[in-house]
Enzyme design. Sequence first.
Site, mmCIF file in Angstrom:
data_model
loop_
_atom_site.group_PDB
_atom_site.id
_atom_site.type_symbol
_atom_site.label_atom_id
_atom_site.label_comp_id
_atom_site.label_asym_id
_atom_site.label_seq_id
_atom_site.Cartn_x
_atom_site.Cartn_y
_atom_site.Cartn_z
ATOM 1 N N HIS A 65 0.824 -1.212 0.000
ATOM 2 C CA HIS A 65 0.000 0.000 0.000
ATOM 3 C C HIS A 65 0.861 1.266 0.000
ATOM 4 O O HIS A 65 0.350 2.359 -0.242
ATOM 5 C CB HIS A 65 -0.994 0.002 1.169
ATOM 6 C CG HIS A 65 -0.405 0.298 2.510
ATOM 7 N ND1 HIS A 65 0.047 -0.687 3.373
ATOM 8 C CD2 HIS A 65 -0.209 1.466 3.161
ATOM 9 C CE1 HIS A 65 0.479 -0.126 4.488
ATOM 10 N NE2 HIS A 65 0.339 1.178 4.391
ATOM 11 N N ASP A 67 0.104 -7.565 1.565
ATOM 12 C CA ASP A 67 0.563 -6.171 1.638
ATOM 13 C C ASP A 67 2.091 -6.124 1.725
ATOM 14 O O ASP A 67 2.665 -5.853 2.778
ATOM 15 C CB ASP A 67 -0.082 -5.487 2.849
ATOM 16 C CG ASP A 67 0.182 -3.991 2.893
ATOM 17 O OD1 ASP A 67 0.518 -3.415 1.836
ATOM 18 O OD2 ASP A 67 0.045 -3.393 3.981
ATOM 19 N N GLN A 109 0.011 6.211 11.640
ATOM 20 C CA GLN A 109 0.200 6.728 10.293
ATOM 21 C C GLN A 109 1.630 7.216 10.082
ATOM 22 O O GLN A 109 2.135 8.012 10.864
ATOM 23 C CB GLN A 109 -0.787 7.855 10.011
ATOM 24 C CG GLN A 109 -2.137 7.398 9.501
ATOM 25 C CD GLN A 109 -2.957 6.661 10.538
ATOM 26 O OE1 GLN A 109 -2.766 6.860 11.720
ATOM 27 N NE2 GLN A 109 -3.869 5.812 10.094
ATOM 28 N N GLY A 110 2.257 6.735 9.012
ATOM 29 C CA GLY A 110 3.646 7.067 8.727
ATOM 30 C C GLY A 110 4.607 5.935 9.026
ATOM 31 O O GLY A 110 5.744 5.939 8.573
ATOM 32 N N ASP A 111 4.139 4.939 9.801
ATOM 33 C CA ASP A 111 4.976 3.772 10.111
ATOM 34 C C ASP A 111 4.875 2.694 9.044
ATOM 35 O O ASP A 111 5.662 1.735 9.036
ATOM 36 C CB ASP A 111 4.569 3.162 11.461
ATOM 37 C CG ASP A 111 4.971 4.037 12.639
ATOM 38 O OD1 ASP A 111 6.035 4.677 12.562
ATOM 39 O OD2 ASP A 111 4.214 4.089 13.630
ATOM 40 N N SER A 112 3.906 2.820 8.138
ATOM 41 C CA SER A 112 3.660 1.808 7.108
ATOM 42 C C SER A 112 4.934 1.320 6.430
ATOM 43 O O SER A 112 5.811 2.114 6.092
ATOM 44 C CB SER A 112 2.744 2.378 6.031
ATOM 45 O OG SER A 112 1.402 2.270 6.397
#
Length: 271
Positions: free
Chosen positions: A82, A127, A220-223
């Site tokens: 993603h 993913d 959010q941002g650790d993906s």
Amino acid sequence: MKVFVLIVLGIAFVSARVLPQDTPVHLRDIGSPSIEGRITNGNKAATNQFPYQVGLAFKSSSGSWWCGGSIIANTWVLTAAHCTKGASSVTIYYGSTTRAVGTVTKKVSSSKFVQHASYNSVTLNNDISLIKTPSVTFTASIKKINLPAIASSYSSYAGQTAIASGWGRTSDSVSASASTLQYAQLKVITNAVCQQTYGSSVVTSGVICVASTNKVSTCQGDSGGPLALNSQLIGVTSFVSSNGCEKNKPAGFTRVTSYLIWIKSNSGVSY
């Protein structure tokens, strides 16, 4: 009698599946890569503590976003599907704990992305993506992380404490002022327990989950960033509860042991 049989079969089908109690959401941080943040309620990383961690600033014709990734060879980075989805290029930041700053920086076009062909943005399955990079020289601040052995595919890791790292948001309500890499120690839970929150269509054998307690979680941002255990990469940061990162709901990662053959066949990097 036929109606009765159909009803029984229907009940059996539903019983065989674990229905979700919550909705998962991916952790891609939309917006300028210079926005600062960290894992919720985590710890500040020391210099060279996570030399396998990279920052990834993706760009597309419609915007930009930030993710993390892991060095698995001097020409390969592993991240989430993603994160690569829809991107035209990525700038890779190596060897620094400061967001969007690197001791080495490489820009790579989407032609070098190897996104899993069966990635499903609805169920969040598969993913995982590879990024082919220009060769980097390993130093004290830039090193690869080992993949698990194929024999580890039979281990659930449940009950063990792993480490997640990244520059994700510090809370659900505000943007963090800190700009340094953060990390958290998180306990792995069984997929059966995780399915009680997200259901069995999301939490498949290709997923590994950790418990979130005291509001400590990925955000959010650790993906795409690493979940490491005993100096091995066991997970790729994927999702949390859509209700928020600080709700003490399990966090989900792509289970690396489920993709060792895929990684080897697409990159040549062996387990």
